[in-house]
Write a protein that holds these residues in place. Structure first.
Motif, PDB file in Angstrom:
ATOM      1  N   LEU A 143       0.864  -1.173   0.000  1.00  0.00           N
ATOM      2  CA  LEU A 143       0.000   0.000   0.000  1.00  0.00           C
ATOM      3  C   LEU A 143       0.902   1.225   0.000  1.00  0.00           C
ATOM      4  CD1 LEU A 143      -2.609  -0.997   2.732  1.00  0.00           C
ATOM      5  CD2 LEU A 143      -2.898  -1.104   0.257  1.00  0.00           C
ATOM      6  N   PHE A 144       0.710   2.122  -0.958  1.00  0.00           N
ATOM      7  CA  PHE A 144       1.480   3.358  -1.029  1.00  0.00           C
ATOM      8  C   PHE A 144       0.633   4.470  -0.425  1.00  0.00           C
ATOM      9  CE2 PHE A 144       3.014   0.673  -4.386  1.00  0.00           C
ATOM     10  CZ  PHE A 144       4.380   0.895  -4.423  1.00  0.00           C
ATOM     11  N   LEU A 145       1.214   5.200   0.495  1.00  0.00           N
ATOM     12  CA  LEU A 145       0.500   6.283   1.153  1.00  0.00           C
ATOM     13  C   LEU A 145       1.027   7.626   0.673  1.00  0.00           C
ATOM     14  CD1 LEU A 145       0.423   4.956   4.830  1.00  0.00           C
ATOM     15  CD2 LEU A 145      -1.305   4.670   3.050  1.00  0.00           C
ATOM     16  N   LYS A 146       0.125   8.568   0.503  1.00  0.00           N
ATOM     17  CA  LYS A 146       0.492   9.941   0.168  1.00  0.00           C
ATOM     18  C   LYS A 146      -0.447  10.852   0.932  1.00  0.00           C
ATOM     19  CE  LYS A 146       1.324  13.163  -3.574  1.00  0.00           C
ATOM     20  NZ  LYS A 146       1.454  13.351  -5.014  1.00  0.00           N
ATOM     21  N   LYS A 149      -3.229   9.162   2.962  1.00  0.00           N
ATOM     22  CA  LYS A 149      -4.270   8.386   2.280  1.00  0.00           C
ATOM     23  C   LYS A 149      -3.627   7.358   1.365  1.00  0.00           C
ATOM     24  CE  LYS A 149      -7.694  11.949   2.476  1.00  0.00           C
ATOM     25  NZ  LYS A 149      -7.864  13.286   2.111  1.00  0.00           N
ATOM     26  N   ILE A 150      -4.348   6.276   1.106  1.00  0.00           N
ATOM     27  CA  ILE A 150      -3.842   5.257   0.188  1.00  0.00           C
ATOM     28  C   ILE A 150      -3.835   5.838  -1.221  1.00  0.00           C
ATOM     29  CG2 ILE A 150      -4.246   2.989  -0.846  1.00  0.00           C
ATOM     30  CD1 ILE A 150      -5.467   2.126   1.848  1.00  0.00           C
ATOM     31  N   PHE A 151      -2.644   5.869  -1.810  1.00  0.00           N
ATOM     32  CA  PHE A 151      -2.441   6.403  -3.151  1.00  0.00           C
ATOM     33  C   PHE A 151      -2.562   5.297  -4.195  1.00  0.00           C
ATOM     34  CE2 PHE A 151       0.634   7.193  -6.618  1.00  0.00           C
ATOM     35  CZ  PHE A 151       0.151   8.391  -7.109  1.00  0.00           C
ATOM     36  N   ASN A 152      -2.038   4.112  -3.857  1.00  0.00           N
ATOM     37  CA  ASN A 152      -2.052   2.991  -4.788  1.00  0.00           C
ATOM     38  C   ASN A 152      -1.834   1.697  -4.010  1.00  0.00           C
ATOM     39  OD1 ASN A 152      -1.920   1.391  -7.105  1.00  0.00           O
ATOM     40  ND2 ASN A 152      -0.636   2.846  -8.212  1.00  0.00           N
ATOM     41  N   LEU A 172       6.506   4.775  -7.363  1.00  0.00           N
ATOM     42  CA  LEU A 172       7.196   5.810  -6.585  1.00  0.00           C
ATOM     43  C   LEU A 172       7.464   7.046  -7.429  1.00  0.00           C
ATOM     44  CD1 LEU A 172       9.693   3.726  -4.432  1.00  0.00           C
ATOM     45  CD2 LEU A 172       7.633   4.925  -3.675  1.00  0.00           C
ATOM     46  N   THR A 173       7.711   6.842  -8.727  1.00  0.00           N
ATOM     47  CA  THR A 173       7.900   7.976  -9.629  1.00  0.00           C
ATOM     48  C   THR A 173       6.620   8.793  -9.711  1.00  0.00           C
ATOM     49  OG1 THR A 173       9.512   6.724 -10.911  1.00  0.00           O
ATOM     50  CG2 THR A 173       8.528   8.629 -11.989  1.00  0.00           C
ATOM     51  N   LEU A 174       5.483   8.117  -9.828  1.00  0.00           N
ATOM     52  CA  LEU A 174       4.191   8.806  -9.864  1.00  0.00           C
ATOM     53  C   LEU A 174       3.897   9.486  -8.522  1.00  0.00           C
ATOM     54  CD1 LEU A 174       1.966   6.091 -11.598  1.00  0.00           C
ATOM     55  CD2 LEU A 174       2.793   8.231 -12.591  1.00  0.00           C
TER      56      LEU A 174
END
Length: 183
Positions: A143-146, A149-152, A172-174
């Motif tokens: 889970l990617f957080l930004k 919030k969950i980004f992806n 991570l680039t996005l």
């Protein structure tokens, strides 16, 4: 809510970047929290954690006193002792906060392989927080957080670790921001 505190503590292990070890023997540090375990169980846990070999090379093996906070050990050795401590308690959930943050690349790879083995052999769920794409590539689900919030979210599935690593880097680039945000 239905578990008592003793049961809950017996099923959860926390693996931090900064491992806390006591001024005791290596055996005592691994057995900490499980006073009924045998030497054979300590040794078996150390083998799974890839710690047995370096422990046997210590001046007094498992009876070596390592000093407060494990001053007699390298960062990787401390982490592997902490993994052995976790293994001996057979946890169902392992919470890992940047477990490879203070390690060199070789020690990191050994620790991540150990964590992966714990997941497979002990059927333990591992929740790891990391900023390191290499560490993340050992996971099954990310889970990617930004901004809280969950980004992806991605799943490894049948991908090789290398392909999964590249997918992580793409996300991570996005995640890094838009071109207009670069100054």
């Amino acid at each position: 809510r239905n578990l008592n505190l003793h049961t809950l503590r017996g099923n959860i292990v926390i693996a931090m970047q900064d491992v806390f070890l006591f001024s005791d023997t290596i055996e005592g540090n691994i057995a900490y929290g499980n006073p009924d375990c045998t030497f054979e169980q300590v040794q078996a846990a150390a083998k799974i954690a890839n710690a047995d070999e370096f422990i046997r090379e210590m001046p007094e093996g498992y009876d070596t006193i390592i000093g407060e906070r494990g001053v007699g050990l390298s960062g990787g050795q401390k982490q592997r002792c902490a993994c052995a401590r976790a293994i001996i308690n057979h946890p169902k959930l392992i919470l890992a906060d940047e477990p490879t943050g203070a390690l060199d690349s070789h020690s990191s790879q050994m620790l991540l392989s150990t964590i992966q083995e714990m997941n497979e052999q002990m059927d333990a769920t591992i929740l790891m927080v990391t900023h390191d794409p290499f560490s993340a590539s050992f996971c099954e689900r990310i889970l990617f957080l930004k901004d809280g919030k969950i980004f992806n979210e991605i799943f490894r599935g049948e991908k090789s670790r290398k392909d999964f690593f590249n997918e992580i880097l793409d996300i991570l680039t996005l995640l890094g921001g838009e071109v207009g945000n670069v100054r």
